[in-house]
Design a protein around this motif. Structure first.
Motif, mmCIF file in Angstrom:
data_model
loop_
_atom_site.group_PDB
_atom_site.id
_atom_site.type_symbol
_atom_site.label_atom_id
_atom_site.label_comp_id
_atom_site.label_asym_id
_atom_site.label_seq_id
_atom_site.Cartn_x
_atom_site.Cartn_y
_atom_site.Cartn_z
ATOM 1 N N ALA A 193 9.321 9.882 -0.381
ATOM 2 C CA ALA A 193 9.332 9.397 0.956
ATOM 3 C C ALA A 193 8.444 7.914 1.049
ATOM 4 N N ALA A 194 7.581 7.791 0.187
ATOM 5 C CA ALA A 194 6.536 6.707 0.337
ATOM 6 C C ALA A 194 7.373 5.478 -0.129
ATOM 7 N N PHE A 195 8.087 5.643 -1.437
ATOM 8 C CA PHE A 195 8.748 4.644 -1.857
ATOM 9 C C PHE A 195 10.146 4.078 -1.251
ATOM 10 N N GLU A 196 10.602 5.022 -0.215
ATOM 11 C CA GLU A 196 11.708 4.880 0.642
ATOM 12 C C GLU A 196 11.115 4.153 1.726
ATOM 13 N N ARG A 204 3.002 10.315 -6.878
ATOM 14 C CA ARG A 204 3.927 10.774 -8.105
ATOM 15 C C ARG A 204 3.061 11.365 -9.436
ATOM 16 N N GLN A 205 1.891 10.541 -9.494
ATOM 17 C CA GLN A 205 0.842 11.201 -10.433
ATOM 18 C C GLN A 205 0.497 12.694 -10.151
ATOM 19 N N THR A 206 0.457 12.899 -8.997
ATOM 20 C CA THR A 206 0.122 14.262 -8.740
ATOM 21 C C THR A 206 1.261 15.331 -8.549
ATOM 22 N N ARG A 207 2.326 14.662 -8.974
ATOM 23 C CA ARG A 207 3.743 15.443 -8.956
ATOM 24 C C ARG A 207 4.021 16.152 -7.528
ATOM 25 N N ASP A 208 3.513 15.478 -6.594
ATOM 26 C CA ASP A 208 4.115 15.564 -5.303
ATOM 27 C C ASP A 208 5.236 14.635 -5.067
ATOM 28 N N TYR A 209 6.539 14.866 -5.586
ATOM 29 C CA TYR A 209 7.633 14.172 -5.525
ATOM 30 C C TYR A 209 8.179 13.948 -4.197
ATOM 31 N N ALA A 210 8.191 14.927 -3.297
ATOM 32 C CA ALA A 210 8.785 14.948 -2.164
ATOM 33 C C ALA A 210 7.999 13.803 -1.332
ATOM 34 N N THR A 231 0.889 -1.232 -0.047
ATOM 35 C CA THR A 231 -0.218 -0.105 0.003
ATOM 36 C C THR A 231 0.957 1.248 -0.098
ATOM 37 N N TYR A 232 2.069 1.217 0.716
ATOM 38 C CA TYR A 232 3.021 2.349 0.449
ATOM 39 C C TYR A 232 3.344 2.630 -0.828
ATOM 40 N N LEU A 233 3.339 1.573 -1.618
ATOM 41 C CA LEU A 233 3.610 1.486 -3.047
ATOM 42 C C LEU A 233 2.620 2.146 -3.919
ATOM 43 N N THR A 234 1.571 1.908 -3.665
ATOM 44 C CA THR A 234 0.442 2.653 -4.298
ATOM 45 C C THR A 234 0.445 3.856 -3.971
ATOM 46 N N LEU A 235 0.323 4.236 -2.537
ATOM 47 C CA LEU A 235 0.524 5.627 -2.034
ATOM 48 C C LEU A 235 1.574 6.630 -2.947
ATOM 49 N N GLY A 236 2.753 6.025 -2.856
ATOM 50 C CA GLY A 236 3.844 6.541 -3.633
ATOM 51 C C GLY A 236 3.536 6.995 -5.165
ATOM 52 N N SER A 237 2.886 5.906 -5.655
ATOM 53 C CA SER A 237 2.492 6.208 -7.249
ATOM 54 C C SER A 237 1.568 7.360 -7.176
#
Length: 755
Positions: A558-561, A548-554, A539-545
């Protein structure tokens, strides 16, 4: 003393051997009785040895063959059991007990016609044989001949009116025939006949649950628990019911009661499996460890821990537990197969294949060994060998559905949809009442965009496995593919109601909301889930995705880390993290992630492509060229790698003829790839072949008019070909679209000269 013992004992041994040789029937009987004693104790390996010894003295003994077949079955050796039974039938075709065992064996092998033949033979010779009617009923039910099944089970109930099993089977057949009221009466009669019958309470509880009588189902199962306080299966059936209703506190209390009342490793194993099925990995691991406290050498509990750690991406923990199993039993084929899987998870593909080949050699009849060898071949991009392994697994065990699934998935990945559908349709023909077989065919039909047919099979799968959230997710996907958003959302939510931790359902639901312009809703739901389940890497992976789609890269970073922290070998998370780092301009960190991933998957041509591209952006053209060359060596059919290598060679001032050959290869492999058209055109330009360059560069700009690079290339070629006005237009467009500094300087120089 020892010499006296030898002198005294040798004559006695000779006398014993002589006595046996003089009376082979007595010897046979001694071995037969010894085997029966071992069988009663549950030591079927020793029983088999003794029955085989008995056969040495009388190879025509049907009694011995019959007992031998039963021990083979108990020892999970169905082929040997079948051979013994067929030998017994050849000696005495009229032995009813042998025919009954043969009929039951055919049922287990899903050869229902032959099971029916054996049952009819028994009934013809012994019309009052209740077991014969039971086997006939089971064969008829499996062939969906419910009227005949009901008739057979009714006869069995008449012949054995005190047997609860007769009424359980009759109830099941009546329910399948749509006669629910009569079915319930028979389930209740079975319970009344034998209040301590666990199957009777389970059958009644499941019937009531399936017909929506949830409170009555709970009561029926609790009544069974009260009568059988150590029957783990009843606790688990009630646990399933409580979980489906989200009665968390009642479920926890029930699990605590089970642990207190039944302190056995088998109970810990069953309870751990319950939590594992519901994706509660940490709780499953706790139960397995509790079982090991009761039985430290229990290999099955250790094997479950291996599976859970592997599923969580904790390969080192999995390796530690598997090593313990192999230390106790170095020849354990299952643990050997798992060692191959662990090597594969570590990215050691060649070592994994070698290990799995060894296991196939040790256990040539193991469908599972061939299946996992096939999966290793898939990872190693050896499709032909993978297909052969999956097909061999299917030949060895036609009932081994994972091999069919893997073969169909491989065929789909290769674009062989017709072949995949043939495999999936064969699975449904063989297993019409198997939800996984139906889901496999539905998966192929979804790929073929035959949504209506896919939903028909998924509806059947839902009836067969009403507690499986995966079926509901697939139904949701089929609706989403036709933009039926409300229906898709309903199915995804239903899946999460069945299992709130089922991450694929949550991922699909979040994706649906993002697609419909509701990313904030998706983020809120995902954040709430990870707050309650901080170890849920998926679910962290989904959250990170979504971030990313909303261009909230920071926040995406953090989610992918967090995923990488929880599951260091999660390749998808590392690749997403590297992409987010690149998008933020952190090229060095991105390259670190790509390089770590390449260590995990050293034969991945895609990773070489990504690393090469990142190196090129960093200005390290030589390192980029090396990665593109290595990637192309691994996958000579990659248009992307051929194109990128051509670009790199041309930009480095290398051999333009070699670069041209690579660009032509990329264009041939992927004629619709816009990059390939631009690259080939630009190399023609560099060789001074302007008339050949222009159509290709114009095609690239037509397909991607907002590309600064494509407009720059076309502008330069047009000016060189004498079309200065059009050339200036495209160079000015390229500069407006923010061309990189080096090319921008060249564009301005060309514009100055063209005025």
């Amino acid at each position: 003393m020892s010499h006296w013992f030898l002198k005294a004992s040798l004559p006695a041994l000779v006398l014993l051997l002589c006595a046996c040789s003089r009376d082979p029937q007595k010897a046979k009987q001694q071995y037969l009785e010894s085997g029966q004693r071992y069988a009663r104790k549950g030591d079927h390996k020793s029983a088999i040895i003794q029955f085989q010894n008995a056969l040495r003295y009388d190879r025509q003994s049907v009694d011995v063959l019959h007992h031998l077949s039963e021990s083979y079955l108990a020892n999970r050796q169905p082929r040997e059991a079948y051979a013994a039974l067929m030998q017994a039938v050849a000696i005495d075709p009229n032995r009813v007990d042998v025919r009954l065992n043969l009929g039951q064996l055919y049922l287990g092998a899903r050869d229902f016609k032959k099971a029916e033949e054996q049952a009819n033979f028994v009934i013809q010779h012994d019309p009052k044989n209740a077991t014969g009617h039971q086997i006939l009923g089971a064969a008829m039910a499996a062939q969906n001949n419910h009227p005949k099944a009901v008739e057979a089970f009714e006869k069995a109930a008449q012949l054995a009116p005190q047997e609860a099993s007769s009424f359980i089977n009759l109830g099941l057949s009546l329910n399948a025939a749509g006669k629910r009221a009569e079915a319930e009466l028979n389930f209740r009669k079975a319970v009344d006949l034998d209040p301590r019958s666990v199957p009777a309470h389970l059958a009644l509880g499941e019937f009531l649950a399936r017909t929506g009588q949830l409170e009555s189902a709970e009561q029926a199962l609790q009544k069974g628990i009260d009568a059988n306080p150590e029957a783990t299966g009843l606790y688990l059936a009630k646990a399933d019911l409580l979980a489906a209703q989200s009665k968390t506190e009642a479920l926890d209390a029930l699990a605590a009661t089970l642990r207190q009342r039944v302190r056995k490793p088998e109970t810990a194993l069953a309870l751990g499996d319950f939590f594992a099925r519901r994706d509660q990995r940490e709780r499953a691991i706790q139960e397995y460890r509790r079982g090991l406290e009761l039985a430290p050498q229990h290999s099955e509990l250790k094997a479950r821990l291996v599976e859970q750690h592997l599923a969580a991406g904790k390969v080192e923990e999995a390796e530690r537990w598997n090593a313990e199993i192999l230390r106790d039993n170095p020849k354990d084929v299952q643990a050997g197969i798992t060692r191959g899987r662990i090597l594969l998870a570590q990215g050691k593909r060649d070592e994994a294949i070698n290990e799995l080949r060894q296991q196939v050699t040790r256990a040539r009849d193991s469908a599972q060994a061939h299946h996992f060898l096939g999966l290793a071949y898939v990872r190693n991009l050896q499709a032909a060998q993978a297909k052969a392994s999956f097909q061999e697994a299917m030949r060895l065990d036609p009932g081994f559905l994972p091999a069919r699934q893997s073969l169909a998935e491989l065929q789909m990945s290769l674009g062989e949809l017709a072949a995949a559908r043939e495999v999936a349709e064969g699975s449904v023909r063989t297993f019409p009442d198997n939800a996984a077989a139906r889901s496999l065919l539905a998966t192929v039909l979804l790929r073929e965009r035959n949504f209506t047919a896919a939903r028909e099979h998924l509806s059947a799968a839902r009836s067969l496995a009403p507690q499986d959230p995966a079926v509901l997710v697939m139904l949701g996907v089929s609706h989403a593919a036709e933009r039926r958003w409300a229906e898709a959302e309903r199915e995804f939510e239903s899946a999460l109601k069945l299992n709130p931790r089922y991450s694929p359902a949550l991922a699909e639901l979040a994706g649906l909301w993002v697609l419909n312009g509701q990313p904030a809703k998706a983020i809120a739901r995902l954040q709430a889930h990870v707050a309650a389940n901080p170890e849920d890497a998926d679910t962290y992976l989904t959250l990170g995705s979504v971030y990313r789609q909303t261009r909230d890269y920071a926040r995406a970073q953090a989610a992918f880390e967090r995923v990488v922290q929880l599951a260091p070998r999660n390749m998808q998370a590392r690749l997403q993290l590297a992409s987010v780092l690149q998008e933020q301009g952190h090229l060095d960190q991105a390259i670190e992630q790509f390089e770590y991933s390449l260590k995990l998957e050293p034969r991945s041509s895609s990773l070489h492509a990504l690393l090469g591209t990142a190196r090129l952006k960093k200005g390290d053209a030589e390192a980029a060229r090396q990665h593109f060359e290595q990637g192309l060596a691994l996958d000579p059919s990659s248009a992307v790698l051929a194109n990128n290598l051509a670009v790199t060679m041309a930009e480095q001032g290398g051999n333009l003829d070699a670069a041209l050959a690579l660009a032509q290869k990329a264009r041939q492999l992927a004629p619709d790839l816009v990059n390939a058209a631009d690259t080939l055109g630009w190399i023609h330009y560099q060789k001074g072949l302007y008339n050949s360059a222009l159509p290709l560069l114009e095609e690239a700009v037509r397909k991607a008019p907002e590309s600064a690079t494509y407009n720059y290339h076309l502008g330069m070629a047009l000016i060189a070909a004498g079309q200065k006005e059009r050339g200036r237009t495209h160079l000015e467009t390229a500069l407006r679209l923010k061309l990189d500094a080096k090319d921008a300087a060249r564009a301005r120089e060309a514009l100055g000269k063209a005025r």
